[in-house]
Design a protein around this motif. Structure first.
Motif, PDB file in Angstrom:
ATOM      1  N   MET A 197      -0.588   1.199   7.380  1.00  0.00           N
ATOM      2  CA  MET A 197       0.049   0.344   6.393  1.00  0.00           C
ATOM      3  C   MET A 197       0.877   1.215   5.473  1.00  0.00           C
ATOM      4  O   MET A 197       0.455   2.294   5.064  1.00  0.00           O
ATOM      5  N   ARG A 198       2.056   0.759   5.146  1.00  0.00           N
ATOM      6  CA  ARG A 198       2.890   1.509   4.212  1.00  0.00           C
ATOM      7  C   ARG A 198       3.659   0.584   3.278  1.00  0.00           C
ATOM      8  O   ARG A 198       3.725  -0.621   3.513  1.00  0.00           O
ATOM      9  N   LEU A 199       4.235   1.189   2.244  1.00  0.00           N
ATOM     10  CA  LEU A 199       4.987   0.393   1.271  1.00  0.00           C
ATOM     11  C   LEU A 199       6.280  -0.105   1.901  1.00  0.00           C
ATOM     12  O   LEU A 199       6.956   0.641   2.612  1.00  0.00           O
ATOM     13  N   THR A 200       6.624  -1.352   1.625  1.00  0.00           N
ATOM     14  CA  THR A 200       7.954  -1.838   1.982  1.00  0.00           C
ATOM     15  C   THR A 200       8.923  -1.309   0.919  1.00  0.00           C
ATOM     16  O   THR A 200       8.501  -0.687  -0.071  1.00  0.00           O
ATOM     17  N   LEU A 201      10.196  -1.589   1.061  1.00  0.00           N
ATOM     18  CA  LEU A 201      11.149  -1.159   0.032  1.00  0.00           C
ATOM     19  C   LEU A 201      10.793  -1.823  -1.298  1.00  0.00           C
ATOM     20  O   LEU A 201      10.815  -1.191  -2.350  1.00  0.00           O
ATOM     21  N   LYS A 202      10.429  -3.096  -1.231  1.00  0.00           N
ATOM     22  CA  LYS A 202      10.010  -3.796  -2.451  1.00  0.00           C
ATOM     23  C   LYS A 202       8.728  -3.144  -2.984  1.00  0.00           C
ATOM     24  O   LYS A 202       8.552  -3.002  -4.196  1.00  0.00           O
ATOM     25  N   GLY A 203       7.852  -2.764  -2.075  1.00  0.00           N
ATOM     26  CA  GLY A 203       6.606  -2.103  -2.463  1.00  0.00           C
ATOM     27  C   GLY A 203       6.857  -0.812  -3.226  1.00  0.00           C
ATOM     28  O   GLY A 203       6.074  -0.432  -4.101  1.00  0.00           O
ATOM     29  N   CYS A 204       7.948  -0.127  -2.910  1.00  0.00           N
ATOM     30  CA  CYS A 204       8.268   1.103  -3.634  1.00  0.00           C
ATOM     31  C   CYS A 204       8.653   0.795  -5.082  1.00  0.00           C
ATOM     32  O   CYS A 204       8.396   1.577  -5.987  1.00  0.00           O
ATOM     33  N   ASP A 205       9.287  -0.357  -5.290  1.00  0.00           N
ATOM     34  CA  ASP A 205       9.676  -0.739  -6.654  1.00  0.00           C
ATOM     35  C   ASP A 205       8.480  -1.237  -7.457  1.00  0.00           C
ATOM     36  O   ASP A 205       8.438  -1.107  -8.677  1.00  0.00           O
ATOM     37  N   PHE A 206       7.520  -1.853  -6.761  1.00  0.00           N
ATOM     38  CA  PHE A 206       6.373  -2.449  -7.462  1.00  0.00           C
ATOM     39  C   PHE A 206       5.058  -1.864  -6.968  1.00  0.00           C
ATOM     40  O   PHE A 206       4.087  -2.576  -6.733  1.00  0.00           O
ATOM     41  N   ALA A 207       5.081  -0.553  -6.797  1.00  0.00           N
ATOM     42  CA  ALA A 207       3.920   0.119  -6.198  1.00  0.00           C
ATOM     43  C   ALA A 207       2.662  -0.068  -7.046  1.00  0.00           C
ATOM     44  O   ALA A 207       1.559  -0.114  -6.514  1.00  0.00           O
ATOM     45  N   ASN A 208       2.822  -0.201  -8.359  1.00  0.00           N
ATOM     46  CA  ASN A 208       1.622  -0.358  -9.191  1.00  0.00           C
ATOM     47  C   ASN A 208       0.838  -1.599  -8.794  1.00  0.00           C
ATOM     48  O   ASN A 208      -0.376  -1.639  -8.932  1.00  0.00           O
TER      49      ASN A 208
END
Lengths: 600, 387
Positions: free
Chosen positions: B368-379
């Motif tokens: 599992m990894r961060l999506t691009l959106k996940g990088c912006d809202f990783a918290n």
């Protein structure tokens, strides 16, 4: 007569005239507490009471006093609340007494509440003993105040003790006058038992503790008593008297006594204030006249932030209600907030205090909806709806007219603030009725005002515009037809029923704008834009937008940061748990509170 | 018992505090620099005490600060000597020193090289003079170029640069522009560094920058521009073959910071020095996290330890996920299984489903990894794994 040496009295005063301080001095003088044990304002034992410097609950204490005539007297002193919201508690107390010590501030003189309290006391046939307090203040004018008491209230005041409760001056004289002027209780200790329940609270060990004033008869531990209104019977497990902050067991209570009964009463609603206690095997034929049923004037929904706390909230409200009969609650559901309770309060201060106690004493996180009064909605089909929740407002097409409760507000003020008060009452839709000069420099202004204009922050506004000099008292006088509309708030296109309110049409725009602004400031940014709209009948009258935030990411996290960042994330998560979701919008508790205080 | 240990040494000295800095560091003006000798003695003593925990060799050393280059390079030499004296420093160990371009000379790098340093991390932060000034940096961009050149001349070619973007408007100096950031990136590419850490500025409480925000003398750069910068950095660097391997870190393949990876993969490390943190196996399945005192007087008097936390296996699992998601490859299911004996996809089924539903994470190549959106809202992803 057994009661010959008993004096049952209360102290009445306008707020801040020194009622609680005088009570403390009396305790000290009668040796119940040594000076060292005295904590200021002993009878105000709730934290909130001390912090706010107000008395909320009536408190009782039994004292012994050796008077100058050489006899030993028993005093039952019942402290009463001062704020106008809590007038109801005052009337309960008065019913248990034969006399009242009226405290009047030597610098401020007679105030609106002084009048209201004295008239109540006189209605209850109490002997009123005026006392002039704070004579050590530089601005004290005791002679003038004496004259005022005589002229305005019509009480002889020439021999009123001149005292300073704070400095302990003249307390002895107050005690002597209590002995001389307040009549001993009447009543027959051999008659069937009649004891008035004037207060109660829940003790987790003993069950409900009932405060009673025995008017006739004798009550002993082990007796079976009946509560005349509820018809329930109980065996008395304990009786006794009040000591400051504690109870003192005594196996007998007789006509004239003020004391408590414990009877393992589990159900708090079975021992309602105003009921009469009698003996099951020798009941009184008639109960004592009870109290006028309390009128809740302000209503709002109270919801747990965490739905799982619903039962705990019910429990807590039940326990508070036992202490505070003026608190009403019944279950309700809100689309936005889930399960909660519609609660009725005496006023906004009462609401705030209950909310604070629920939070502090019961550890509950709450959301309260916008407060409302009871409106009468006349429908076109001839029905009348009593509306205490704006959400239940009928469809506009079904409404013929709406009436709102109005009060007669009495405001006493130095002449120079008359202009300010006229301006303020005008803003609050008040109708001028009358203005009387009490003396050269002070007037009593009377207005008819909508209750919903009074409950919000009228008292605070009045104080600030008169530098604290004006005093207020009000009573509900009836209903008046008015041009009222329902104001709704939409978040991200969805109505939040908890924020709906009924307002006068002329004020709807301003209020809607203010609410939208306040919400904008309190709703945190989300990953998307959130429109906030205020609407009347589907028409948008104000709009604000909470901008989307673009990122929420800790850019750095290395070895030394992990612990700290984790704590930060935990805290954020905790904060999020305390928010309420409306569709996809998370709203913190503060948002609901902030809209209550639109004028700040 | 620590296998493949990472060592961190904290050097809490610098010339001057930058306005955004919330690291534990004492500028010359603080008066603590005169106690440098005392500090290094304490550091050495702490290492002596700690070294007993290292049983199976050290494979990364990171000397950070503060500004390690603000003290004599001999100090660094001595530390590394000291490390070798008490533990097996692996032949191929990654040994990094952080430097400030305003504090280095040829001599520095020569001695670093001699000491075995094979990686340099240069705090460039910006290539624009006006922004370097508004951040309170003591160097110019020319200094940065010189530092890179000097490091290479000394034979250290594995160079990393730190960059800050989203620089706010500070005291009338306008915020960083998109064009300026683009120029920063081009210049770093031109410098040919192997590794870039690009951080969106964080306004931390207690820093001068925070105070400036509070009194209205500093303002955020436009949030849209800040995000465009972040997207641009990735796009441009990836085009050069410099991969993003962590939320804020980019490297040519094989040049990822091995030391920092330990933090994100929850592998053991010891932190020596003021405020430094250690993480290593304790009894049973527990791990210990110790954070040293942040009080210099306490530290120098030999009371090193501040807080100690015992991290249960359950909590380690959550931290493994939380920190693992910082890596673009996500938390490694293999490492998870090897360490905890269970599957992370089972242990965190609900969390992962929720995050998937929100479009913050996705599955690729078995992890599992961060999506691009996940990088912006990783918290939001991280918060799923804290209690």
């Amino acid at each position: 007569m057994a009661g010959e040496n008993i004096r049952n009295f209360c102290i009445i005063a306008h707020i801040d005239h020194g009622k609680s301080t005088l009570a403390d001095r009396i305790l000290e003088k009668t040796g119940v507490l040594t000076q060292r044990e005295m904590e200021d304002q002993v009878l105000d034992n709730m934290d909130i009471e001390r912090e706010r410097g107000i008395t909320i609950k009536a408190q009782s204490v039994r004292l012994n006093y050796r008077a100058s005539d050489g006899n030993e007297y028993v005093f039952n002193l019942i402290d009463t609340p001062g704020h106008v919201d809590f007038n109801y508690e005052v009337s309960r107390t008065l019913a248990a007494c034969e006399g009242a010590v009226l405290v009047v501030d030597a610098a401020q003189g007679v105030e609106a509440q002084t009048l209201a309290n004295v008239y109540q006391a006189i209605d209850h046939n109490l002997e009123v003993v005026p006392v002039i307090n704070k004579i050590d203040l530089p601005a004290a004018q005791p002679e003038l105040v004496k004259k005022e008491i005589e002229d305005v209230i019509g009480l002889p005041a020439s021999d009123a003790p001149l005292i300073s409760a704070k400095a302990g001056i003249g307390i002895e004289e107050v005690l002597e006058q209590i002995v001389k002027r307040i009549p001993p209780p009447q009543g027959d200790e051999n008659a069937p038992l009649k004891a008035l329940v004037f207060d109660s609270y829940y003790d987790s060990y003993k069950g409900v503790i009932i405060y009673v004033r025995v008017f006739d008869g004798t009550l002993r531990k082990g007796d079976t008593v009946r509560l005349m209104a509820s018809g329930r019977e109980y065996t008395v497990t304990e009786t006794g008297w009040f000591k400051p902050g504690t109870l003192l067991q005594s196996d007998i209570l007789q006509a004239g006594d003020v004391g408590y009964i414990a009877a393992a009463i589990k159900n708090i609603s079975d021992a309602s204030v105003g009921d009469t206690v009698t003996l099951a095997d020798r009941p009184a034929s008639e109960p004592l006249p009870g109290y006028k049923k309390v009128q809740s004037m302000v209503f709002c929904g109270v919801y747990p932030v965490d739905g799982a706390d619903y039962e705990a909230l019910r429990d807590a409200l039940g326990k508070l209600q036992l202490n505070d009969a003026s608190l009403l609650f019944e279950p309700e559901t809100s689309k936005a907030l889930g399960f909660g309770f519609r609660c009725g309060f005496l006023g906004l201060l009462h609401l705030e205090i209950i909310q604070e106690r629920l939070t502090r004493e019961y550890n509950l996180d709450l959301i309260t909806t916008t407060p409302s009064v009871i409106y009468l909605v006349r429908k076109t089909n001839g029905d009348t709806v009593r509306l205490d929740n704006p959400t239940n407002m009928p469809n506009p097409s079904e409404i013929d007219s709406i009436e709102e409760p109005v009060v007669k507000a009495s405001i006493m003020t130095p002449v120079e603030y008359v202009g300010n008060i006229m301006e303020l009452t005008n803003e609050r839709r008040g109708t001028f009725i009358n203005m009387d000069y009490i003396e050269d420099t002070r007037v009593l202004m009377t207005y008819e005002m909508p209750l919903n204009e009074v409950i919000y922050d009228f008292f605070d506004a009045l104080k600030s515009r008169t530098r604290g000099y004006a005093s207020l008292d009000y009573e509900i006088t009836g209903y008046r037809r008015s041009n009222l509309v329902k104001l709704d708030i939409y978040l991200n296109g969805e109505i939040v029923d908890a924020l709906s309110m009924i307002v006068h049409a002329d004020k709807a725009y301003a209020r809607g704008r203010k609410m939208a602004e306040k919400l904008k400031d309190t709703i945190p940014r989300h990953q998307f834009e959130i429109p906030i709209q205020a609407c009347i009948g589907g028409k948008i009258i104000a709009r604000e937008t909470v901008k989307a935030y673009r990122k929420d990411v800790l850019a750095k996290c290395y070895g030394g940061d992990i612990s700290r960042k984790k704590k930060l994330l935990e805290k954020q998560k905790e904060g999020k748990k305390k928010m309420r979701r409306f569709g996809s919008v998370e709203v913190p508790q503060e948002a609901f509170l902030s809209v209550l205080k639109l004028d700040e | 018992m620590i296998m493949d240990c990472g060592l961190y040494f904290h050097i809490p000295f610098c010339i001057k505090k930058c306005i955004y800095c919330d690291f534990l560091s004492f500028p010359r003006s603080s008066g603590y620099t005169c106690r440098e000798e005392e500090y290094f003695t304490a550091l050495s003593n702490e290492w002596r005490e700690r070294s007993a925990l290292v049983t199976d060799g050290v494979d990364t050393v990171y000397i950070g600060g503060g500004t390690p280059s603000s003290v004599s390079p001999r100090r660094i030499y001595d530390i590394l000597n000291d490390v070798r004296g008490r533990a097996a420093l692996r032949e191929n160990a990654e040994i990094t020193v952080e430097v400030n371009p305003g504090t280095v000379s040829e001599e520095h790098f020569r001695i670093y090289k001699e000491a075995g340093v094979n990686r340099i991390s240069i705090g460039i932060q910006s290539t624009q003079e006006r922004l370097l000034r508004s951040l309170g940096r003591i160097h110019t961009y020319k200094d940065c170029e010189a530092a890179v050149r000097m490091a290479r001349n000394a034979g250290i070619s594995n160079i990393s640069c730190d960059l800050i973007f989203g620089i706010p408007s500070v005291c009338e100096e306008p915020a960083q522009t998109y064009e300026e950031l683009k120029e920063d990136i081009e210049r770093l590419i031109l410098l040919g560094v192997r590794h870039i850490s690009a951080y969106s500025i964080i306004v931390e409480e207690g820093t001068p920058l925070y105070e400036l925000y509070k009194c209205g003398r500093a303002f955020d750069a436009d949030p849209d521009t800040e995000r465009r910068m972040y997207y641009y950095i990735r796009k441009r660097l990836v085009k050069e073959g410099i991969q993003r391997y962590e939320i804020s870190n980019y490297a040519y393949p094989g040049h990822e910071s091995r030391h920092n990876m330990k933090y994100w993969e929850c592998r053991p490390y010891l932190g020596i020095g003021l405020g430094a943190a250690s993480y290593y196996p304790g009894s049973n399945d527990d791990y210990i996290r110790e954070t040293n005192t942040r009080d210099p007087d306490e530290y120098m008097s030999g009371r090193y330890r501040g807080e100690t936390e015992v991290i249960s296996a359950e909590e380690q699992k959550r931290e493994f996920m939380m920190l693992g998601f910082r890596k673009m490859s996500g938390p490694s299911p293999e490492m998870y299984k090897e360490r905890f004996g269970t599957d992370c996809s089972d242990d965190f089924k609900d969390e992962i489903r929720r995050l998937k539903d929100k479009g913050l994470v996705y599955k690729k190549d078995g992890s599992m990894r961060l999506t691009l959106k996940g990088c912006d809202f990783a918290n939001e992803v991280f918060r799923e794994f804290v209690l």
